[in-house]
Scaffold this active site. Structure first.
Site, PDB file in Angstrom:
ATOM      1  N   GLU A 215      44.674  50.515  29.502  1.00 41.62           N
ATOM      2  CA  GLU A 215      45.795  49.703  29.013  1.00 41.62           C
ATOM      3  C   GLU A 215      46.983  50.649  28.883  1.00 41.62           C
ATOM      4  O   GLU A 215      47.093  51.393  27.903  1.00 41.62           O
ATOM      5  CB  GLU A 215      45.436  49.076  27.658  1.00 41.62           C
ATOM      6  CG  GLU A 215      44.278  48.088  27.722  1.00 41.62           C
ATOM      7  CD  GLU A 215      44.663  46.729  28.328  1.00 41.62           C
ATOM      8  OE1 GLU A 215      45.866  46.427  28.413  1.00 41.62           O
ATOM      9  OE2 GLU A 215      43.748  45.996  28.730  1.00 41.62           O
ATOM     10  N   CYS A 249      54.238  48.171  23.639  1.00 45.76           N
ATOM     11  CA  CYS A 249      54.048  48.370  25.086  1.00 45.76           C
ATOM     12  C   CYS A 249      54.624  47.240  25.911  1.00 45.76           C
ATOM     13  O   CYS A 249      55.028  47.451  27.041  1.00 45.76           O
ATOM     14  CB  CYS A 249      52.570  48.557  25.389  1.00 45.76           C
ATOM     15  SG  CYS A 249      51.561  47.181  24.825  1.00 45.76           S
TER      16      CYS A 249
HETATM   17  P1  NAD Z   1      49.172  58.923  24.553  1.00 49.55           P
HETATM   18  O1  NAD Z   1      48.743  58.766  25.917  1.00 49.55           O
HETATM   19  O2  NAD Z   1      50.005  60.079  24.155  1.00 49.55           O
HETATM   20  O3  NAD Z   1      47.937  58.880  23.520  1.00 49.55           O
HETATM   21  C1  NAD Z   1      46.933  57.905  23.558  1.00 49.55           C
HETATM   22  C2  NAD Z   1      45.602  58.527  23.232  1.00 49.55           C
HETATM   23  O4  NAD Z   1      45.317  59.525  24.164  1.00 49.55           O
HETATM   24  C3  NAD Z   1      45.511  59.172  21.856  1.00 49.55           C
HETATM   25  O5  NAD Z   1      44.310  58.799  21.237  1.00 49.55           O
HETATM   26  C4  NAD Z   1      45.567  60.648  22.161  1.00 49.55           C
HETATM   27  O6  NAD Z   1      44.852  61.422  21.236  1.00 49.55           O
HETATM   28  C5  NAD Z   1      44.939  60.731  23.513  1.00 49.55           C
HETATM   29  N1  NAD Z   1      45.446  61.835  24.287  1.00 49.55           N
HETATM   30  C6  NAD Z   1      46.725  62.305  24.320  1.00 49.55           C
HETATM   31  N2  NAD Z   1      46.843  63.334  25.168  1.00 49.55           N
HETATM   32  C7  NAD Z   1      45.610  63.543  25.710  1.00 49.55           C
HETATM   33  C8  NAD Z   1      45.081  64.461  26.672  1.00 49.55           C
HETATM   34  N3  NAD Z   1      45.843  65.385  27.250  1.00 49.55           N
HETATM   35  N4  NAD Z   1      43.770  64.358  26.982  1.00 49.55           N
HETATM   36  C9  NAD Z   1      42.987  63.415  26.413  1.00 49.55           C
HETATM   37  N5  NAD Z   1      43.446  62.533  25.498  1.00 49.55           N
HETATM   38  C10 NAD Z   1      44.723  62.582  25.139  1.00 49.55           C
HETATM   39  O7  NAD Z   1      49.935  57.601  24.408  1.00 49.55           O
HETATM   40  P2  NAD Z   1      50.765  57.187  23.231  1.00 49.55           P
HETATM   41  O8  NAD Z   1      52.034  57.967  23.119  1.00 49.55           O
HETATM   42  O9  NAD Z   1      49.855  57.188  22.062  1.00 49.55           O
HETATM   43  O10 NAD Z   1      51.121  55.686  23.649  1.00 49.55           O
HETATM   44  C11 NAD Z   1      52.326  55.327  24.282  1.00 49.55           C
HETATM   45  C12 NAD Z   1      52.075  54.694  25.622  1.00 49.55           C
HETATM   46  O11 NAD Z   1      50.994  53.788  25.538  1.00 49.55           O
HETATM   47  C13 NAD Z   1      53.241  53.880  26.131  1.00 49.55           C
HETATM   48  O12 NAD Z   1      53.377  54.082  27.498  1.00 49.55           O
HETATM   49  C14 NAD Z   1      52.809  52.447  25.874  1.00 49.55           C
HETATM   50  O13 NAD Z   1      53.414  51.504  26.699  1.00 49.55           O
HETATM   51  C15 NAD Z   1      51.346  52.546  26.103  1.00 49.55           C
HETATM   52  N6  NAD Z   1      50.652  51.475  25.408  1.00 49.55           N
HETATM   53  C16 NAD Z   1      50.031  50.548  26.148  1.00 49.55           C
HETATM   54  C17 NAD Z   1      49.390  49.498  25.505  1.00 49.55           C
HETATM   55  C18 NAD Z   1      48.691  48.425  26.270  1.00 49.55           C
HETATM   56  O14 NAD Z   1      48.018  47.621  25.645  1.00 49.55           O
HETATM   57  N7  NAD Z   1      48.792  48.387  27.586  1.00 49.55           N
HETATM   58  C19 NAD Z   1      49.414  49.423  24.124  1.00 49.55           C
HETATM   59  C20 NAD Z   1      50.064  50.408  23.417  1.00 49.55           C
HETATM   60  C21 NAD Z   1      50.675  51.461  24.067  1.00 49.55           C
END
Ligand code: NAD
Length: 462
Positions: A215, A249
């Site tokens: 997602e 999002c």
């Molecule tokens: P992120 O990718 O930074 O973090 C999400 C998760 O990934 C966290 O649990 C984090 O600990 C983990 N993570 C971060 N870096 C990592 C790495 N290098 N290796 C492994 N795991 C890692 O995302 P965010 O900033 O938390 O979220 C923002 C993005 O998410 C935006 O693009 C938004 O549109 C999207 N989003 C999508 C939905 C959806 O339902 N499609 C919902 C909410 C947010």
């Protein structure tokens, strides 16, 4: 840190697999009882959940209920009432070549699942995927985002104190912990977050051929046409864009406005912001803060001061950015190069719809797309020509609340979907079975392969 990189989750995952293999979680009544338990734990501890999310975002108790917990409760209630139907064996017709026989499909849980949540709706995005995981009969490990630390702590406390970790466990932490978790063999990984990290998750999953639901995010365009009801359009756009400080999002990322109504629409949007959030939105109970300094700086850098026609105020000490409107934006501007994920609303004007459609199609596939128009043919054209996750006509965001609509992205905005039955499907394997009668065994499969056998085969299989 050295101590973090050596965390080994093998024992935890092994214990969940052993528990799963005991078949306990396959009992539908067990699943229902666990969903009821989860709901009760959340409902009994709403004060704690409210307090934590206020610390993370200054999000009010009302919004915590409306945008986080209500969705989780709804999904739990729906799963409880539908589960017996969803998990039933499905009978299908048997083809002529296999008669006499019966054919059916058995929905079965995948096994040990990992749910990695994002920070922007920390309860909803960690718990809503866990509901179908448990409903489908899996065990689950939840890894909430470390960026929303207080809500992560709250979920860990409530779940880890009330569930056996062999069945359901919250593992807290950031990149190191997630990296270590991803080294384990899961039967399903459900990830919510940025597209870049989505690629890391998918690569890790590939090592074990683990199925993923991703997602992800992207820039969600919002078309507004001259024939739209401007008052209601402005109201709905303001609500959707500035909800959660723009950190949604599926928030309208930017407005593609048809030439002729731009000024009127901007005026109405300004009016609406003042009505909802007052002269000083920093004092509004309905306007949340940016999650941290890094995102605050990132969003501030997207504001081209020359193009600000409303807002533009910031307060670093409070991670506050006021609702901001940018005018005369082009696709080349900085604000159009990444998902904004903050309270900035850029306006791009168009005269030629085909040009506007091409601009969207030349970029990554959006997670959401909205059309404000009173002409359904206009929306139909856009929906026909542009690929995107899901969308709405004359409204934004609310499609997420209809669990009959599978929610998810396409291409760079994601893969797979959930909510309602789609969520159950995301965590299930549909096992196909054909049960054959032993009454007869026609000789057609066996040599000698005569002409009449070939003719009969053609009749049977084509
Ligand atoms: P992120 O990718 O930074 O973090 C999400 C998760 O990934 C966290 O649990 C984090 O600990 C983990 N993570 C971060 N870096 C990592 C790495 N290098 N290796 C492994 N795991 C890692 O995302 P965010 O900033 O938390 O979220 C923002 C993005 O998410 C935006 O693009 C938004 O549109 C999207 N989003 C999508 C939905 C959806 O339902 N499609 C919902 C909410 C947010």
């Amino acid at each position: 840190m050295e101590t973090q990189t050596i965390i080994d989750y093998k024992e935890l995952v092994d214990s969940q697999r052993e528990y799963f293999n005991s078949n306990i979680t396959k009992d539908v009544n067990f699943r229902i009882s666990q969903l009821k338990k989860l709901k009760k734990i959340l409902a009994d501890n709403e004060d704690l959940l409210d307090e934590a999310i206020y610390k993370d975002f200054k999000k009010s108790s009302f919004e915590n209920y409306a945008t986080e917990l209500a969705l989780v409760y709804h999904d739990i209630n729906e799963a409880i009432s539908e589960l017996k139907g969803w998990s039933k064996k499905i009978s299908v017709a048997t083809n002529m070549a296999n008669l006499p026989g019966t054919s059916y499909i058995i929905p079965e849980p995948l096994g040990v699942s990992l749910v990695i949540g994002a920070w922007n709706y920390p309860y909803q995005l960690s718990l809503a995927p866990v509901v179908p995981a448990l409903a489908a009969g899996n065990t689950a490990i939840i890894k909430p985002s470390e960026l929303a630390l207080n809500t992560s702590n709250a979920m860990a406390k409530l779940i880890n104190e009330n569930f056996d970790e062999k069945y359901l466990k919250v593992v807290e932490g950031g990149v190191e912990e997630t990296t270590s978790l991803l080294k384990q063999k899961f039967d399903k990984i459900f990830y919510t977050g940025s597209s870049n990290v989505g690629k890391i998750v998918m690569k890790a999953a590939a090592n074990n051929l683990t199925p993923v639901t991703l997602e992800l995010g992207g820039k969600s365009p919002t078309f507004v046409f001259n024939d739209a009801d401007i008052a209601i359009t402005a109201k709905r756009i303001v609500w959707a864009k500035f909800l959660n400080g723009g950190q949604t999002c599926i928030a309208p990322d930017y407005i593609l406005v048809e030439k002729g109504i731009k000024e009127k629409l901007i005026d109405k949007i300004k009016e609406e912001i003042l009505t909802i959030h007052g002269e000083d939105p920093q004092k509004s109970e309905a306007f949340v803060r940016i999650i941290n300094k890094r995102h605050f700086e990132r969003i501030v850098n997207l504001i081209d001061k020359e193009k600000v026609v409303f807002g533009g105020e910031t307060d670093k000490s409070d991670n506050y950015i006021s609702p901001t409107i940018l005018e005369n934006v082009t696709f080349e501007d900085g604000v159009m190069q990444e998902e904004i994920f903050g309270p900035i609303l850029p306006f791009i004007q168009f005269e030629d719809l085909d040009w506007a459609i091409k601009q969207v199609k030349d970029r990554e596939k959006p997670l959401a797309l909205y059309v404000f128009s009173s002409n359904s043919k206009t929306a139909d054209k856009i929906f026909h020509e542009i690929s995107f996750g899901g969308g709405m006509v004359n409204e934004a965001i609310m499609h997420l609340t209809n669990s009959n609509l599978p929610f998810g992205g396409v291409g760079n905005s994601g893969m797979g979907s959930y909510h309602g039955k789609a969520g159950f499907d995301a965590f299930s394997h549909y096992k196909s079975i054909l049960s054959k009668s032993t009454i007869i065994e026609p000789p057609i499969k066996y040599p000698p392969f005569t002409d009449w056998k070939k003719k009969l085969l053609k009749i049977l299989v084509e």
